[in-house]
Scaffold this motif. Structure first.
Motif, PDB file in Angstrom:
ATOM      1  N   VAL A  65       0.867  -1.175   0.000  1.00 56.88           N
ATOM      2  CA  VAL A  65       0.000   0.000   0.000  1.00 56.88           C
ATOM      3  C   VAL A  65       0.904   1.226   0.000  1.00 56.88           C
ATOM      4  O   VAL A  65       1.864   1.301   0.760  1.00 56.88           O
ATOM      5  CB  VAL A  65      -0.972  -0.013   1.198  1.00 56.88           C
ATOM      6  CG1 VAL A  65      -0.243  -0.101   2.513  1.00 56.88           C
ATOM      7  CG2 VAL A  65      -1.874   1.190   1.184  1.00 56.88           C
ATOM      8  N   SER A  66       0.592   2.159  -0.881  1.00 58.99           N
ATOM      9  CA  SER A  66       1.392   3.383  -0.930  1.00 58.99           C
ATOM     10  C   SER A  66       0.867   4.378   0.096  1.00 58.99           C
ATOM     11  O   SER A  66      -0.278   4.285   0.552  1.00 58.99           O
ATOM     12  CB  SER A  66       1.331   4.006  -2.335  1.00 58.99           C
ATOM     13  OG  SER A  66       0.050   4.550  -2.574  1.00 58.99           O
ATOM     14  N   ALA A  67       1.703   5.324   0.424  1.00 56.09           N
ATOM     15  CA  ALA A  67       1.306   6.350   1.395  1.00 56.09           C
ATOM     16  C   ALA A  67       0.112   7.140   0.880  1.00 56.09           C
ATOM     17  O   ALA A  67      -0.805   7.459   1.641  1.00 56.09           O
ATOM     18  CB  ALA A  67       2.476   7.269   1.696  1.00 56.09           C
ATOM     19  N   SER A  68       0.102   7.456  -0.409  1.00 56.62           N
ATOM     20  CA  SER A  68      -1.015   8.240  -0.959  1.00 56.62           C
ATOM     21  C   SER A  68      -2.317   7.443  -0.918  1.00 56.62           C
ATOM     22  O   SER A  68      -3.382   8.007  -0.660  1.00 56.62           O
ATOM     23  CB  SER A  68      -0.701   8.692  -2.385  1.00 56.62           C
ATOM     24  OG  SER A  68      -0.516   7.580  -3.242  1.00 56.62           O
ATOM     25  N   GLU A  69      -2.243   6.130  -1.157  1.00 53.31           N
ATOM     26  CA  GLU A  69      -3.443   5.296  -1.052  1.00 53.31           C
ATOM     27  C   GLU A  69      -3.941   5.260   0.399  1.00 53.31           C
ATOM     28  O   GLU A  69      -5.142   5.354   0.645  1.00 53.31           O
ATOM     29  CB  GLU A  69      -3.151   3.864  -1.511  1.00 53.31           C
ATOM     30  CG  GLU A  69      -2.951   3.714  -3.001  1.00 53.31           C
ATOM     31  CD  GLU A  69      -2.484   2.332  -3.386  1.00 53.31           C
ATOM     32  OE1 GLU A  69      -2.850   1.894  -4.498  1.00 53.31           O
ATOM     33  OE2 GLU A  69      -1.751   1.685  -2.612  1.00 53.31           O
ATOM     34  N   TRP A  70      -3.001   5.131   1.331  1.00 53.75           N
ATOM     35  CA  TRP A  70      -3.371   5.073   2.750  1.00 53.75           C
ATOM     36  C   TRP A  70      -4.040   6.375   3.176  1.00 53.75           C
ATOM     37  O   TRP A  70      -5.078   6.363   3.837  1.00 53.75           O
ATOM     38  CB  TRP A  70      -2.147   4.795   3.615  1.00 53.75           C
ATOM     39  CG  TRP A  70      -2.502   4.833   5.065  1.00 53.75           C
ATOM     40  CD1 TRP A  70      -2.330   5.879   5.926  1.00 53.75           C
ATOM     41  CD2 TRP A  70      -3.170   3.830   5.810  1.00 53.75           C
ATOM     42  NE1 TRP A  70      -2.832   5.564   7.160  1.00 53.75           N
ATOM     43  CE2 TRP A  70      -3.356   4.315   7.115  1.00 53.75           C
ATOM     44  CE3 TRP A  70      -3.629   2.553   5.497  1.00 53.75           C
ATOM     45  CZ2 TRP A  70      -3.975   3.572   8.113  1.00 53.75           C
ATOM     46  CZ3 TRP A  70      -4.247   1.815   6.492  1.00 53.75           C
ATOM     47  CH2 TRP A  70      -4.416   2.332   7.782  1.00 53.75           C
ATOM     48  N   ILE A  71      -3.456   7.502   2.812  1.00 54.93           N
ATOM     49  CA  ILE A  71      -4.013   8.807   3.194  1.00 54.93           C
ATOM     50  C   ILE A  71      -5.402   8.985   2.598  1.00 54.93           C
ATOM     51  O   ILE A  71      -6.340   9.420   3.283  1.00 54.93           O
ATOM     52  CB  ILE A  71      -3.066   9.946   2.780  1.00 54.93           C
ATOM     53  CG1 ILE A  71      -1.785   9.877   3.630  1.00 54.93           C
ATOM     54  CG2 ILE A  71      -3.738  11.301   2.912  1.00 54.93           C
ATOM     55  CD1 ILE A  71      -0.656  10.757   3.118  1.00 54.93           C
ATOM     56  N   ALA A  72      -5.559   8.636   1.324  1.00 54.40           N
ATOM     57  CA  ALA A  72      -6.862   8.773   0.664  1.00 54.40           C
ATOM     58  C   ALA A  72      -7.900   7.865   1.314  1.00 54.40           C
ATOM     59  O   ALA A  72      -9.049   8.269   1.532  1.00 54.40           O
ATOM     60  CB  ALA A  72      -6.728   8.459  -0.827  1.00 54.40           C
ATOM     61  N   ALA A  73      -7.509   6.640   1.651  1.00 50.06           N
ATOM     62  CA  ALA A  73      -8.442   5.708   2.289  1.00 50.06           C
ATOM     63  C   ALA A  73      -8.816   6.184   3.687  1.00 50.06           C
ATOM     64  O   ALA A  73      -9.973   6.073   4.098  1.00 50.06           O
ATOM     65  CB  ALA A  73      -7.836   4.309   2.342  1.00 50.06           C
TER      66      ALA A  73
END
Length: 125
Positions: A65-73
């Motif tokens: 999981v990328s940081a941007s995916e984590w933040i968006a989720a």
């Protein structure tokens, strides 16, 4: 659709994919979709990722999981929680209004407390 086995998990290096799965499932289950495919599509739109990527998180097949995916989720999950809280407040207000209309100043009956020995004083416990 999904079980609530994800509550209370903290994000860690080895647990980040599992934590992301929990977020995706929470977002997917936030809106009634009728089936898993619709729920996953809802989560994908809310997070801003593709359906296949959301599918991988939902079913636990994603490897990273990328940081941007984590933040968006994380942001989408907070929005889903706020939306659910607003729906529940509106439902509660509607139920209280119905009770007030039908029963005037409705006061719920008080249950008898437990006896001194900790059992119900009604003889059922």
């Amino acid at each position: 659709m999904s079980q609530k086995v994800c509550e209370g998990k903290q994000m860690s290096d080895e647990g980040s994919v599992e934590s992301m799965q929990c977020l995706v499932r929470e977002i997917a289950d936030a809106e009634p979709a009728g089936n898993a495919k619709g729920a996953i599509a809802h989560a994908a739109r809310a997070i801003g990722i593709g359906f296949r990527r959301a599918f991988g998180f939902y079913y636990g097949t994603a490897r990273s999981v990328s940081a941007s995916e984590w933040i968006a989720a994380d942001k989408a999950a907070m929005a889903a929680r706020r939306s659910r809280a607003a729906r529940l407040r509106a439902e509660l207000a509607a139920l209280e209004e119905i009770l007030g209309e039908r029963h005037g100043d409705f006061v719920p009956p008080q249950r008898e407390g437990a006896g001194l020995d900790g059992r119900s004083s009604l003889g059922c416990g």
